[in-house]
Design an enzyme around this catalytic site. Sequence first.
Site, PDB file in Angstrom:
ATOM      1  N   ARG A 120       0.812  -1.224   0.000  1.00 45.95           N
ATOM      2  CA  ARG A 120       0.000   0.000   0.000  1.00 45.95           C
ATOM      3  C   ARG A 120       0.845   1.273   0.000  1.00 45.95           C
ATOM      4  O   ARG A 120       0.483   2.277   0.607  1.00 45.95           O
ATOM      5  CB  ARG A 120      -0.950   0.030   1.205  1.00 45.95           C
ATOM      6  CG  ARG A 120      -2.037  -1.004   1.177  1.00 45.95           C
ATOM      7  CD  ARG A 120      -2.959  -0.810  -0.027  1.00 45.95           C
ATOM      8  NE  ARG A 120      -4.101  -1.687   0.060  1.00 45.95           N
ATOM      9  CZ  ARG A 120      -4.094  -2.953  -0.336  1.00 45.95           C
ATOM     10  NH1 ARG A 120      -3.008  -3.489  -0.855  1.00 45.95           N
ATOM     11  NH2 ARG A 120      -5.174  -3.697  -0.235  1.00 45.95           N
ATOM     12  N   SER A 193     -10.533  -0.115   2.968  1.00 43.38           N
ATOM     13  CA  SER A 193      -9.881  -0.411   4.256  1.00 43.38           C
ATOM     14  C   SER A 193      -9.366   0.898   4.850  1.00 43.38           C
ATOM     15  O   SER A 193      -8.609   1.615   4.188  1.00 43.38           O
ATOM     16  CB  SER A 193      -8.688  -1.340   4.046  1.00 43.38           C
ATOM     17  OG  SER A 193      -9.110  -2.571   3.536  1.00 43.38           O
ATOM     18  N   GLU A 289      -4.831   4.142   6.312  1.00 42.17           N
ATOM     19  CA  GLU A 289      -4.437   3.836   4.931  1.00 42.17           C
ATOM     20  C   GLU A 289      -4.783   4.955   3.942  1.00 42.17           C
ATOM     21  O   GLU A 289      -3.919   5.388   3.186  1.00 42.17           O
ATOM     22  CB  GLU A 289      -5.052   2.500   4.520  1.00 42.17           C
ATOM     23  CG  GLU A 289      -4.364   1.869   3.327  1.00 42.17           C
ATOM     24  CD  GLU A 289      -4.890   2.421   2.038  1.00 42.17           C
ATOM     25  OE1 GLU A 289      -4.090   2.810   1.181  1.00 42.17           O
ATOM     26  OE2 GLU A 289      -6.120   2.509   1.876  1.00 42.17           O
TER      27      GLU A 289
HETATM   28  N1  EPU Z   1     -12.022 -10.216   9.418  1.00 33.79           N
HETATM   29  C1  EPU Z   1     -12.680 -10.251  10.611  1.00 33.79           C
HETATM   30  N2  EPU Z   1     -13.640  -9.300  10.846  1.00 33.79           N
HETATM   31  C2  EPU Z   1     -13.955  -8.342   9.954  1.00 33.79           C
HETATM   32  C3  EPU Z   1     -13.260  -8.302   8.737  1.00 33.79           C
HETATM   33  C4  EPU Z   1     -12.284  -9.252   8.477  1.00 33.79           C
HETATM   34  O1  EPU Z   1     -12.421 -11.093  11.462  1.00 33.79           O
HETATM   35  O2  EPU Z   1     -14.841  -7.539  10.238  1.00 33.79           O
HETATM   36  C5  EPU Z   1     -11.013 -11.248   9.130  1.00 33.79           C
HETATM   37  C6  EPU Z   1     -11.477 -12.150   7.989  1.00 33.79           C
HETATM   38  O3  EPU Z   1     -12.297 -13.176   8.459  1.00 33.79           O
HETATM   39  C7  EPU Z   1     -10.183 -12.667   7.423  1.00 33.79           C
HETATM   40  C8  EPU Z   1      -9.208 -11.523   7.692  1.00 33.79           C
HETATM   41  O4  EPU Z   1      -9.823 -10.659   8.648  1.00 33.79           O
HETATM   42  O5  EPU Z   1      -9.731 -13.790   8.111  1.00 33.79           O
HETATM   43  C9  EPU Z   1      -8.838 -10.761   6.441  1.00 33.79           C
HETATM   44  O6  EPU Z   1     -10.000 -10.185   5.865  1.00 33.79           O
HETATM   45  P1  EPU Z   1     -10.158  -9.941   4.282  1.00 33.79           P
HETATM   46  O7  EPU Z   1      -9.844 -11.195   3.527  1.00 33.79           O
HETATM   47  O8  EPU Z   1     -11.458  -9.273   4.051  1.00 33.79           O
HETATM   48  O9  EPU Z   1      -8.993  -8.951   3.902  1.00 33.79           O
HETATM   49  P2  EPU Z   1      -8.329  -7.708   4.658  1.00 33.79           P
HETATM   50  O10 EPU Z   1      -6.970  -8.124   5.064  1.00 33.79           O
HETATM   51  O11 EPU Z   1      -9.227  -7.151   5.697  1.00 33.79           O
HETATM   52  C10 EPU Z   1      -7.189  -6.779   2.509  1.00 33.79           C
HETATM   53  C11 EPU Z   1      -7.067  -5.443   1.828  1.00 33.79           C
HETATM   54  C12 EPU Z   1      -8.317  -5.164   1.006  1.00 33.79           C
HETATM   55  C13 EPU Z   1      -8.490  -6.287  -0.013  1.00 33.79           C
HETATM   56  C14 EPU Z   1      -8.625  -7.605   0.763  1.00 33.79           C
HETATM   57  C15 EPU Z   1      -8.765  -8.814  -0.143  1.00 33.79           C
HETATM   58  C16 EPU Z   1      -5.648  -4.071   3.257  1.00 33.79           C
HETATM   59  C17 EPU Z   1      -5.586  -2.927   4.213  1.00 33.79           C
HETATM   60  N3  EPU Z   1      -6.874  -4.394   2.820  1.00 33.79           N
HETATM   61  O12 EPU Z   1      -8.252  -6.664   3.453  1.00 33.79           O
HETATM   62  O13 EPU Z   1      -8.100  -3.960   0.306  1.00 33.79           O
HETATM   63  O14 EPU Z   1      -9.633  -6.087  -0.801  1.00 33.79           O
HETATM   64  O15 EPU Z   1      -7.442  -7.804   1.567  1.00 33.79           O
HETATM   65  O16 EPU Z   1      -7.534  -9.152  -0.663  1.00 33.79           O
HETATM   66  O17 EPU Z   1      -4.607  -4.637   2.905  1.00 33.79           O
HETATM   67  C18 EPU Z   1      -8.335  -1.611   0.517  1.00 33.79           C
HETATM   68  O18 EPU Z   1      -7.089  -1.539   0.538  1.00 33.79           O
HETATM   69  O19 EPU Z   1      -9.053  -0.560   0.580  1.00 33.79           O
HETATM   70  C19 EPU Z   1      -8.979  -2.903   0.457  1.00 33.79           C
HETATM   71  C20 EPU Z   1     -10.295  -3.060   0.544  1.00 33.79           C
END
Ligand code: EPU
Length: 303
Positions: A120, A193, A289
């Site tokens: 990022r 995010s 972010e």
């Molecule tokens: N989770 C929770 N509770 C929540 C949300 C998530 O426990 O309310 C857990 C999920 O169950 C999962 C883990 O957190 O085990 C990761 O969640 P997710 O796969 O949704 O991905 P993320 O790490 O929260 C990142 C990126 C997103 C991208 C997704 C999918 C960052 C800051 N965010 O989110 O990017 O779409 O992976 O690859 O790296 C963005 O940058 O704006 C964005 C949306």
Amino acid sequence: MPLLPLGGCSNVVLPDVLEAVVLRAGDDSIQVIGDEAGKRVLRVGAARDWHAFVLWSVAEGYGGLENLALIPGSVGAAPVQNIGAYGRELQECVVAVHGHDLRSGEARSLSSEECRFAYRSSVFKEELGDRFLIRAVDFRLAVGGEPRTDYPSLSDWLARGAYGRSAQEVCRAVIDLRRERLPDPQTNPNAGSFFKNPIVTCALAEELLARHASLPVYRVDDERTKLSAGWLIEAAGLRGFALGPVRSSPRHALVLENTGGAGQDDVLALAARIREQVLDHFGVRLEVEPRVYSRAAVLEATW
Ligand code: EPU
């Protein structure tokens, strides 16, 4: 007045009044400019809508961008934060970024290495932050090619749905998955995010895992581990929590939604509360972010 280059504004938190001259790229063309090692090199104008470009690339038979479908914003903004999703990052297919250095007034082209892409982040967020107008981006895309589907949430989703394994089908799956998991910025205004996934020492990650076995962790290297900010926020009891007109999304705790009439201060008040509570619960400091600007178009450095 200062000059401020902006794209689709989907990853910025702006004040009610911005005292700046906002520059937006106007070129949304797509040109094939060459072939390299069996891949096609395309030059895309910065004004092209990102998702429209992904859909176009997939329909034309190019592979590599399918995991990055439905990310809001423009092509020119994509390199700034090195957009990423489902195991892919923009940096893997960028060859060069072209634009103008607003301080020197000179046209400049940066190679992928010179863009200094990181999680990022890029040179356009650091040394060249707010002083470089991106006008076009060169991409190197596979002609055909195998989509990458090993990212856990994507492979689970593919296994549960009726999807093929072509780039077009993976793109369709990513669109469905995002629509299911993330609030739509058109109906629930949000900047994606709101915090980066924090990168901590492996020792701290081990300590947290011993106390919270379900904490998702992603090893970065021998010393560092990435934690899931969404999980931390939910486990701190804040998923769906509202402060005035802003709430942590009930669908995904990491996304902050404007539920009606929120200003920058309201967004930052909830962000501060979340940071405090996550720090208290887990000793982990979350980093914001999206980019937060003051009225004078200066990047707020307090985060
Ligand atoms: N989770 C929770 N509770 C929540 C949300 C998530 O426990 O309310 C857990 C999920 O169950 C999962 C883990 O957190 O085990 C990761 O969640 P997710 O796969 O949704 O991905 P993320 O790490 O929260 C990142 C990126 C997103 C991208 C997704 C999918 C960052 C800051 N965010 O989110 O990017 O779409 O992976 O690859 O790296 C963005 O940058 O704006 C964005 C949306």
